[in-house]
Design a protein around this motif. Structure first.
Motif, short mmCIF file in Angstrom:
data_model
loop_
_atom_site.label_atom_id
_atom_site.label_comp_id
_atom_site.label_asym_id
_atom_site.label_seq_id
_atom_site.Cartn_x
_atom_site.Cartn_y
_atom_site.Cartn_z
N TRP A 99 72.85 -45.59 58.02
CA TRP A 99 74.05 -45.29 58.86
C TRP A 99 75.23 -44.15 57.51
N LEU A 100 75.49 -45.45 56.58
CA LEU A 100 76.80 -44.88 56.19
C LEU A 100 77.03 -43.59 55.47
N TYR A 101 75.59 -42.66 55.28
CA TYR A 101 75.41 -41.89 54.33
C TYR A 101 75.45 -40.60 55.10
N SER A 102 73.90 -41.19 56.37
CA SER A 102 73.86 -40.16 57.57
C SER A 102 75.18 -40.09 58.25
N ALA A 103 76.44 -40.58 58.25
CA ALA A 103 77.45 -40.31 59.42
C ALA A 103 78.46 -39.66 58.26
N PHE A 104 77.93 -39.90 56.95
CA PHE A 104 79.18 -38.75 55.94
C PHE A 104 78.26 -38.04 56.24
N MET A 105 76.93 -37.95 55.69
CA MET A 105 76.54 -35.80 55.56
C MET A 105 76.13 -35.08 56.80
N LEU A 157 74.75 -45.62 45.88
CA LEU A 157 74.84 -45.72 47.14
C LEU A 157 72.95 -46.01 47.70
N VAL A 158 72.86 -44.85 47.69
CA VAL A 158 71.39 -44.11 47.54
C VAL A 158 70.13 -44.82 46.62
N GLU A 159 70.90 -45.12 45.17
CA GLU A 159 70.11 -45.74 44.49
C GLU A 159 69.45 -47.31 44.82
N ARG A 160 70.79 -48.38 45.34
CA ARG A 160 70.50 -48.90 45.79
C ARG A 160 69.16 -49.42 46.49
N GLY A 172 82.16 -45.23 49.03
CA GLY A 172 83.31 -44.69 48.53
C GLY A 172 82.76 -43.40 47.88
N GLU A 173 82.16 -42.99 47.47
CA GLU A 173 81.87 -42.44 46.06
C GLU A 173 81.06 -41.25 46.74
N MET A 174 80.94 -40.83 48.00
CA MET A 174 80.60 -40.00 48.49
C MET A 174 81.41 -39.28 49.06
N LEU A 175 82.68 -39.70 49.47
CA LEU A 175 84.10 -39.33 50.15
C LEU A 175 85.21 -38.62 48.87
N THR A 176 84.69 -39.15 47.68
CA THR A 176 85.35 -38.84 46.42
C THR A 176 85.62 -37.66 46.14
N SER A 177 86.61 -36.32 45.81
CA SER A 177 86.24 -35.36 45.16
C SER A 177 86.56 -35.64 43.65
N GLN A 178 85.44 -34.27 43.52
CA GLN A 178 84.24 -34.23 42.25
C GLN A 178 85.48 -32.62 41.45
N ASP A 212 85.53 -30.54 50.05
CA ASP A 212 85.82 -31.59 49.19
C ASP A 212 85.44 -32.44 49.79
N PRO A 213 85.09 -33.50 49.65
CA PRO A 213 84.13 -34.50 50.84
C PRO A 213 85.82 -35.18 50.77
#
Ligand SMILES: [Zn+2]
Lengths: 258, 156
Positions: A108-114, A92-95, A177-183, A197-198
């Motif tokens: 917005w999508l990223y900061s809402a998660f962060m 997402l961040v490299e787009r 969705g990648e930021m919401l996915t468990s690693q 766990d995201p």
């Protein structure tokens, strides 16, 4: 003088920290590309300020990763001497930035998660990460406020601004969705109370996004979160171009200082 | 070590260094000097960074080293400690008064929702023009009464 790329430790804590540091560095770099191009002066200052916050967060996280890794690397080695495959940031961040609406919708999508993530990390059992989180949580609150205000203004603005905001959301959604996915390699850290766990933040994130989108008259896409891979080093073509610019000076003149 | 050098004197010197971005405030007013310790080999100064993206942090370290070096303190080592995180609540009452006199509306205590008061005329009828101002710590506001623009030191 060492000139080549560095080799990373596979210590899960180092990778956990680097993932978030890389997100911050890469997004900060993207935002800084607006310098001199923003649509109005206030926005020029806002995007530069937000870029600087991300750069500051990246530096603090890289320094801590270096301390944990204890392999003689420092923040510059992580930033300038890793190849795309060793960068662990979200796709997402490299787009590329695209237009202003695209840049703002991504923020917005990223900061809402962060904002949820840093809030949760203030309770991390790792004291250093908790301290970094205490500072970052205040910064990301401003980023989210700024981005969501803009999303509402664009969506609920003119037909053209709505069209651009909706197009941006449709394009970026598969990457969100990648930021919401468990690693898998973070499971032990999560069990020990060091990492989050995201997946546990998915619902609150979706709630926030749904509520903002409703205000902005934006339609949430139904497309699946199909674009993932950055967390494991599988990047898009855009990442190579980004690093070519970010790393050029240190790759061409290793160790250069000024 | 020369006899007039003391931990208290070193702390006073470090605290008197002006903040590079808001020079009306000293580092003491800002509340970022956490510890000063004198030893056989020099002096250790511990500071807490304000904002992640504050480019002034490097300059602050250099300014402290320079001030103490000129006063004869020899080797100056700057250490940073992150926890507990700095907040604008650490700015002293004197710092608040200096900001106001300089035309910057000081930050409110965190968690309060007080109006931003115009530093020029004292009016509480003010509005935000831009949340991100000339430095990471400031927002740009305007007074609805006297119509003057002013900086507001954001709560953090
Ligand atoms: Zn006024």
């Amino acid at each position: 003088m060492t000139t080549g790329s560095i080799t990373l430790s596979d210590d899960p804590l180092v990778r956990f920290i680097l993932r978030r540091a890389d997100d911050a560095l890469v997004l900060g770099h993207r935002l800084s590309e607006w310098c001199g191009h923003a649509p109005l002066l206030e926005e020029e200052m806002a995007l530069a300020n937000i870029a600087l916050d991300h750069l500051g967060q990246a530096r603090a996280l890289y320094s801590y990763a270096a301390e944990v890794e204890a392999a003689g690397h420092d923040e510059d080695a992580y930033a300038y001497r890793r190849d795309p495959v060793d960068y662990l940031n979200l796709l997402l961040v490299e787009r590329p930035n695209g237009d202003f609406a695209h840049t703002i919708v991504r923020l917005w999508l990223y900061s809402a998660f962060m904002s949820l993530w840093w809030q949760a990390m203030t309770a991390s059992k790792d004291a250093q990460l908790a301290a970094l989180a205490a500072r970052a949580v205040k910064e990301v609150a401003y980023h989210l406020r700024h981005a969501s205000n803009w999303v509402v203004r664009l969506g609920d603005g003119t037909p053209e601004s709505l069209r651009r905001a909706q197009t941006a959301l449709d394009l970026l959604w598969p990457y969100a969705g990648e930021m919401l996915t468990s690693q898998p390699d973070e499971a032990a850290l999560t069990a020990n109370g060091i990492a989050i766990d995201p997946e546990t933040l998915r619902q609150p994130w979706l709630q926030r996004i749904t509520s903002d989108a409703a205000q902005a008259a934006l339609r949430l896409p139904s497309a699946p979160f199909s674009q993932q891979g950055g967390r494991r080093g599988n990047h898009s073509e855009a990442m190579g171009h980004l690093l070519a610019e970010l790393q050029y000076m240190q790759r061409a003149y290793p160790g250069a200082q000024w | 070590m020369v006899s007039h050098l003391s931990t208290d004197a070193a702390r006073r010197i470090a605290e008197a260094v002006p903040d590079p971005e808001v020079p009306v405030l000293t580092l003491g007013d800002l509340g970022i000097i956490r510890a000063v310790a004198l030893s056989e080999t020099g002096v250790d100064v511990t500071i807490t960074p304000t904002y992640s993206g504050c480019p002034a942090m490097n300059a602050i370290g250099m300014d402290i080293s320079l001030a103490l070096g000129e006063a004869g303190y020899g080797a100056v080592r700057i250490k940073t400690v992150l926890s507990p995180a700095w907040s604008t609540d650490w700015i002293s009452a004197e710092g608040h008064a200096k900001l106001k006199a300089f035309g910057i509306a000081p930050p409110h205590p965190r968690g309060t929702d007080l109006p931003v008061v115009c530093p020029h005329c004292g009016s509480a009828s003010t509005s935000e023009i831009a949340h991100f101002g000339s430095t990471a710590c400031k927002a740009l506001w305007r007074c609805n009464t006297c119509r003057e623009p002013f900086d507001h030191f954001k709560c953090h």
